[in-house]
Design an enzyme around this catalytic site. Sequence first.
Site, PDB file in Angstrom:
ATOM      1  N   HIS A 222     -17.995 -14.613 -30.108  1.00 60.16           N
ATOM      2  CA  HIS A 222     -19.082 -14.397 -31.057  1.00 60.16           C
ATOM      3  C   HIS A 222     -20.398 -14.849 -30.426  1.00 60.16           C
ATOM      4  O   HIS A 222     -20.465 -15.910 -29.800  1.00 60.16           O
ATOM      5  CB  HIS A 222     -18.796 -15.183 -32.342  1.00 60.16           C
TER       6      HIS A 222
ATOM      7  N   ASN B  30     -27.909 -13.604 -33.184  1.00 61.05           N
ATOM      8  CA  ASN B  30     -26.610 -13.690 -33.866  1.00 61.05           C
ATOM      9  C   ASN B  30     -26.580 -12.625 -34.967  1.00 61.05           C
ATOM     10  O   ASN B  30     -27.312 -12.725 -35.949  1.00 61.05           O
ATOM     11  CB  ASN B  30     -26.461 -15.102 -34.451  1.00 61.05           C
TER      12      ASN B  30
ATOM     13  N   CYS C 234     -18.906 -14.498 -39.514  1.00 64.65           N
ATOM     14  CA  CYS C 234     -18.953 -14.088 -38.111  1.00 64.65           C
ATOM     15  C   CYS C 234     -17.555 -13.855 -37.541  1.00 64.65           C
ATOM     16  O   CYS C 234     -17.413 -13.464 -36.381  1.00 64.65           O
ATOM     17  CB  CYS C 234     -19.692 -15.127 -37.288  1.00 64.65           C
TER      18      CYS C 234
HETATM   19  C1  LIG Z   1     -29.207 -24.290 -34.320  1.00 66.57           C
HETATM   20  C2  LIG Z   1     -29.054 -24.928 -32.962  1.00 66.57           C
HETATM   21  C3  LIG Z   1     -29.554 -23.987 -31.873  1.00 66.57           C
HETATM   22  C4  LIG Z   1     -29.911 -26.198 -32.908  1.00 66.57           C
HETATM   23  O1  LIG Z   1     -29.738 -26.825 -31.668  1.00 66.57           O
HETATM   24  P1  LIG Z   1     -29.399 -28.384 -31.600  1.00 66.57           P
HETATM   25  O2  LIG Z   1     -29.424 -28.747 -30.197  1.00 66.57           O
HETATM   26  O3  LIG Z   1     -28.118 -28.615 -32.363  1.00 66.57           O
HETATM   27  O4  LIG Z   1     -30.619 -28.996 -32.351  1.00 66.57           O
HETATM   28  P2  LIG Z   1     -30.627 -30.180 -33.406  1.00 66.57           P
HETATM   29  O5  LIG Z   1     -30.504 -29.596 -34.767  1.00 66.57           O
HETATM   30  O6  LIG Z   1     -29.672 -31.238 -32.987  1.00 66.57           O
HETATM   31  O7  LIG Z   1     -32.069 -30.726 -33.208  1.00 66.57           O
HETATM   32  C5  LIG Z   1     -32.471 -31.358 -31.971  1.00 66.57           C
HETATM   33  C6  LIG Z   1     -33.927 -31.704 -32.079  1.00 66.57           C
HETATM   34  O8  LIG Z   1     -34.705 -30.507 -32.090  1.00 66.57           O
HETATM   35  C7  LIG Z   1     -35.501 -30.436 -33.261  1.00 66.57           C
HETATM   36  N1  LIG Z   1     -35.542 -29.060 -33.698  1.00 66.57           N
HETATM   37  C8  LIG Z   1     -34.740 -28.438 -34.594  1.00 66.57           C
HETATM   38  N2  LIG Z   1     -35.074 -27.154 -34.699  1.00 66.57           N
HETATM   39  C9  LIG Z   1     -36.106 -26.959 -33.861  1.00 66.57           C
HETATM   40  C10 LIG Z   1     -36.872 -25.844 -33.527  1.00 66.57           C
HETATM   41  N3  LIG Z   1     -36.676 -24.631 -34.060  1.00 66.57           N
HETATM   42  N4  LIG Z   1     -37.848 -25.993 -32.592  1.00 66.57           N
HETATM   43  C11 LIG Z   1     -38.076 -27.164 -32.008  1.00 66.57           C
HETATM   44  N5  LIG Z   1     -37.385 -28.287 -32.304  1.00 66.57           N
HETATM   45  C12 LIG Z   1     -36.406 -28.169 -33.218  1.00 66.57           C
HETATM   46  C13 LIG Z   1     -34.837 -31.337 -34.260  1.00 66.57           C
HETATM   47  O9  LIG Z   1     -35.769 -31.806 -35.197  1.00 66.57           O
HETATM   48  C14 LIG Z   1     -34.309 -32.433 -33.371  1.00 66.57           C
HETATM   49  O10 LIG Z   1     -35.364 -33.313 -33.059  1.00 66.57           O
HETATM   50  P3  LIG Z   1     -35.107 -34.899 -32.890  1.00 66.57           P
HETATM   51  O11 LIG Z   1     -34.141 -35.013 -31.728  1.00 66.57           O
HETATM   52  O12 LIG Z   1     -36.457 -35.426 -32.615  1.00 66.57           O
HETATM   53  O13 LIG Z   1     -34.501 -35.345 -34.174  1.00 66.57           O
HETATM   54  C15 LIG Z   1     -27.589 -25.309 -32.683  1.00 66.57           C
HETATM   55  O14 LIG Z   1     -27.212 -26.403 -33.479  1.00 66.57           O
HETATM   56  C16 LIG Z   1     -26.621 -24.193 -32.934  1.00 66.57           C
HETATM   57  O15 LIG Z   1     -26.700 -23.141 -32.309  1.00 66.57           O
HETATM   58  N6  LIG Z   1     -25.632 -24.418 -33.806  1.00 66.57           N
HETATM   59  C17 LIG Z   1     -24.566 -23.497 -34.073  1.00 66.57           C
HETATM   60  C18 LIG Z   1     -25.094 -22.222 -34.612  1.00 66.57           C
HETATM   61  C19 LIG Z   1     -24.045 -21.294 -34.969  1.00 66.57           C
HETATM   62  O16 LIG Z   1     -23.205 -21.031 -34.194  1.00 66.57           O
HETATM   63  N7  LIG Z   1     -24.164 -20.822 -36.191  1.00 66.57           N
HETATM   64  C20 LIG Z   1     -23.480 -19.793 -36.756  1.00 66.57           C
HETATM   65  C21 LIG Z   1     -22.075 -19.697 -36.527  1.00 66.57           C
HETATM   66  S1  LIG Z   1     -21.845 -18.193 -37.175  1.00 66.57           S
END
Ligand SMILES: CC(C)(COP(=O)(O)OP(=O)(O)OC[C@H]1O[C@@H](n2cnc3c(N)ncnc32)[C@H](O)[C@@H]1OP(=O)(O)O)[C@@H](O)C(=O)NCCC(=O)NCCS
Length: 344
Positions: free
Chosen positions: A269, A300, A123
Amino acid sequence: MTAKIKPPKGSPYARILGVGGYRPTRVVPNEEILKHIDSSDEWIRSRSGIATRHWAGPEETLAEMTLEAAGKAVADAGITADQVDAVIISTVSHFKQTPSIATEISDRMGAGKAAAFDINAGCAGFGYGLTQAKGLIAEGSATYVLVVGAERLSDLTDLTDRSTAFLFGDGAGAVVVGPSEEPAMGPSVWGSEGDKADVISQTVAWDEFRIGDVSQLPVDADGEVKFPAIRQEGQTVFRWAVFEMAKVAQEALDAAGVSPEDLDVFIPHQANMRIIDSMVKTLKLPEHVAVARDVETTGNTSAASIPLAMERMLATGEAKSGDTALVIGFGAGLVYAAMVVTLP
Ligand SMILES: CC(C)(COP(=O)(O)OP(=O)(O)OC[C@H]1O[C@@H](n2cnc3c(N)ncnc32)[C@H](O)[C@@H]1OP(=O)(O)O)[C@@H](O)C(=O)NCCC(=O)NCCS
């Protein structure tokens, strides 16, 4: 005796002269993603800011999307394709290991014998391309450089992985970089943190996939080895982006000698709306700075995300030609690149 080599005759300054984008026609709402994962529209919107994304159809190949975006950027720059001296394509979703897609694009767009190569910088790929374009122009190896970020990430998405299924989109964004009479691209603040290579990666390497050992590799519902996809440790990436990338963005402002007050546009990004909001806050960007929030309807698109957002902001009037913009990309590697640029 060591022969004297002539000093470079390039242009010391470069600028983005034109921009173009291509978004696939099919819009995929969160409801469609929910067919495969246990989640909700509300969760996806609130955690990522994404409502819809575009996924490419069979005719919208990586090359076709790239050609569309490149053609628009060349026209917008007011040059013709045969004036392009170098074609740089940043992508992680070109499925042929060799040759590069850049050579095909150079030939098909009519750039003749332009130098052509792909780069793999996730990215941050667009910023890596801009950095190279500027350098090539400065040392006289090129007058006009086409830089494209192009991705079909839907091909590398595991629809059953609830941590990534909703994130990715497809598209291509392109710019033409050329000589300038005054500085219009600040120094690049770029780098890598290979010690974090595992936090975003391909699930299965191609050679492992070919061997197809079902006892070692992830399998689908039919017991077949799953096609490789992008996986990530979402929270780790999120924290890294929020804490470390704001510092990199600030360094790029400092390196260019531009204060947040002087800035007109911020194009980070497009990975997650919460990351964007957090960076705006940490950088203390004033109200007047227009912030790219293309992730809501584009998802993304990795290397394509910054030029796509740039093109949309210029098209909608959120940004205008001559505005000073801070761009920053970050992702798989981990890698990053930030730069202050004058908009075309
Ligand atoms: C992917 C992303 C949106 C997830 O959001 P988050 O707030 O970090 O979510 P988490 O992984 O901490 O999970 C939080 C909770 O939601 C749950 N969860 C995860 N994915 C889920 C989904 N698709 N739907 C519903 N619940 C979900 C998890 O199981 C967790 O539950 P718990 O609290 O009971 O354990 C976020 O981490 C993100 O955007 N990360 C960076 C992505 C990025 O920039 N990537 C590429 C760079 S190029």
